[in-house]
Enzyme design. Structure first.
Site, short mmCIF file in Angstrom:
data_model
loop_
_atom_site.label_atom_id
_atom_site.label_comp_id
_atom_site.label_asym_id
_atom_site.label_seq_id
_atom_site.Cartn_x
_atom_site.Cartn_y
_atom_site.Cartn_z
CE LYS A 44 -0.33 -0.26 5.03
NZ LYS A 44 -1.10 -0.87 6.14
CE1 TYR A 271 12.94 32.65 1.80
CE2 TYR A 271 12.89 30.24 1.88
CZ TYR A 271 12.76 31.42 1.18
OH TYR A 271 12.43 31.38 -0.14
C1 PLP Z 1 -0.32 -1.85 6.89
C2 PLP Z 1 -0.87 -3.12 7.35
C3 PLP Z 1 -0.03 -4.23 7.58
C4 PLP Z 1 1.49 -4.16 7.49
O1 PLP Z 1 2.02 -3.65 8.68
P1 PLP Z 1 3.62 -3.61 8.93
O2 PLP Z 1 3.75 -3.19 10.34
O3 PLP Z 1 4.15 -2.60 7.96
O4 PLP Z 1 4.14 -4.96 8.65
C5 PLP Z 1 -0.62 -5.43 7.91
N1 PLP Z 1 -1.97 -5.54 8.03
C6 PLP Z 1 -2.80 -4.49 7.85
C7 PLP Z 1 -4.26 -4.68 8.03
C8 PLP Z 1 -2.28 -3.25 7.52
O5 PLP Z 1 -3.12 -2.21 7.37
#
Ligand code: PLP
Length: 396
Positions: A44, A271
């Site tokens: 994702k 800045y």
């Molecule tokens: C993002 C996510 C993961 C992965 O988590 P990590 O800590 O990056 O391994 C697993 N399960 C769900 C439902 C997620 O949303």
């Protein structure tokens, strides 16, 4: 001359993605897992900022059997790139997304009876048997049906001929800290649901509970599949979780010195004039700023040049940051600086950046904007992409 051709000059600031390390991390994770446990690679948010298409391809090649995504656009981008592997959309879907999920074979998590009915009707109309996963909220209180209300929803799904209950899952609120008591409570709630289900004497769906923290530290929760994100990118989710030797960060951020300024005592930088030279100083400008995702700090942090730490001076701008190179006399125009990553014996870690940002490693990885081109090294470089190409694929 053509924008996007191989002779197009790279901006002197980029995110480097080491595909060989990604591959090695995946191999180490795969080797650490019993062969009966499947791997779902979480890609994702543009694979945590690494570039989802390349990461997804390599994850599948290295034995991942499922991909995890958050949005419909993310999944369709991968489908458009020719990736046919099973994809699980985490989170909740709006009704209008369901026909797309069916058309493009995207597995959805269903958490509500109305979604079950709607999806079942659409699947029947499409003449498909659509796999679904039920997300059980066992205490994190984000997505999912409460553990003590999950069985009726599961019943509803199994009663629909056009749906296949492929998986039952939950997600840990805290799996990577030393105290596992809440994680274990979540596991027991999940097991309560599964016991209620199996007593009804049907085929067992895939059970999956673990993120990276759970994969590392909760082997009794591995079950049929683990959902690994951050560890695949070479970052341990916490300082206390189990280590797998050889796992290394895949991403580094680099830039070239684009200007060198000589300062006399009393002269200022940037800045707001937040830095005043106490003595003669040599300052290098790197063409990276908060517009690229660098935290908006003042006189804090450092970069690596010629293997030495050059501290940031002044406030950072949208497109530039300034570092003191007085003690690195060999530094010259267009020399490479490492903003995040290793150079020689020195390293600026994702966790160091997280401290600067007052945030977590996940946020650091995903905050590097796409205008910093992802340059893949040590792999199949035909997959080098830049923002324009990513955006183009995304709209198809
Ligand atoms: C993002 C996510 C993961 C992965 O988590 P990590 O800590 O990056 O391994 C697993 N399960 C769900 C439902 C997620 O949303």
């Amino acid at each position: 001359m053509e924008f996007g051709s191989t002779d197009f000059p790279l901006r002197p600031a980029w995110v480097e993605i080491d595909l060989a390390r990604l591959r090695r991390n995946l191999q180490l994770i795969r080797a650490d897992l019993p062969s009966s446990v499947r791997l779902l690679a979480v890609v994702k948010d543009e694979a945590y900022g690494h570039g989802a298409v390349d990461v997804a391809r390599i994850a599948i090649e290295e034995g991942a059997s499922y991909l995890g995504l958050s949005t419909l656009e993310e999944a369709l981008t991968l489908r458009a790139a020719g990736i046919t592997a099973p994809m699980l959309l985490l989170g909740e879907r709006q009704e209008a997304e369901l026909p797309w999920c069916i058309e493009y074979d995207l597995t959805v998590c269903v958490n509500e009876a109305t979604t079950v009915r709607k999806l079942a009707r659409l699947a029947a109309e499409a003449g498909k048997r659509v796999p679904v996963h039920v997300k059980v909220n066992t205490g994190m209180s984000r997505y999912g049906v409460r553990w003590d209300e999950a069985l009726p929803l599961i019943e509803l799904i199994t009663a629909e001929k056009s749906l296949l209950l492929e998986g039952v899952m939950t997600h840990f609120a805290q799996s990577d800290e030393a105290d596992k008591s809440f994680a274990n409570l979540q596991i027991s709630r999940f097991d309560e649901v599964m016991r209620g289900f199996s007593s009804r004497g049907r085929a067992r769906p895939l059970q999956h509970l673990c993120n990276s923290g759970g994969f590392l530290d909760l082997p009794h929760a591995h079950r049929d599949m683990v959902r690994v994100g951050i560890l695949m990118y070479g970052i341990f989710p916490s300082t206390v979780c189990r280590r797998i030797p050889g796992i290394e960060p895949v991403m580094s951020v680099r830039a070239r010195i684009a200007s060198i300024q000589k300062l006399k005592p009393g002269e200022v930088v940037g800045y707001g004039m937040r830095y005043t030279a106490a003595s003669e100083r040599r300052i290098a400008v790197l063409p990276v700023g908060y517009g690229d995702g660098f935290p908006r700090v003042r006189n804090q942090g450092a970069v690596l040049i010629h293997g030495k730490r050059a501290p940031l001076v002044g406030g950072i701008a949208m497109d530039a940051l300034m570092v003191d190179i007085t003690d690195i006399p060999e530094a010259q125009m267009w020399d490479e600086a490492v903003i995040m990553g290793r150079q020689g014996a020195e390293e600026i870690t994702v966790h160091d950046m997280a401290k600067l940002k007052n945030s977590v490693s996940y946020d650091v990885l995903t905050s590097w904007r796409l205008r910093l081109r992802r340059r893949c090294v040590n792999g199949d470089t035909q997959f080098v992409r830049k923002e324009a190409e990513l955006a183009e694929v995304a709209v198809k």
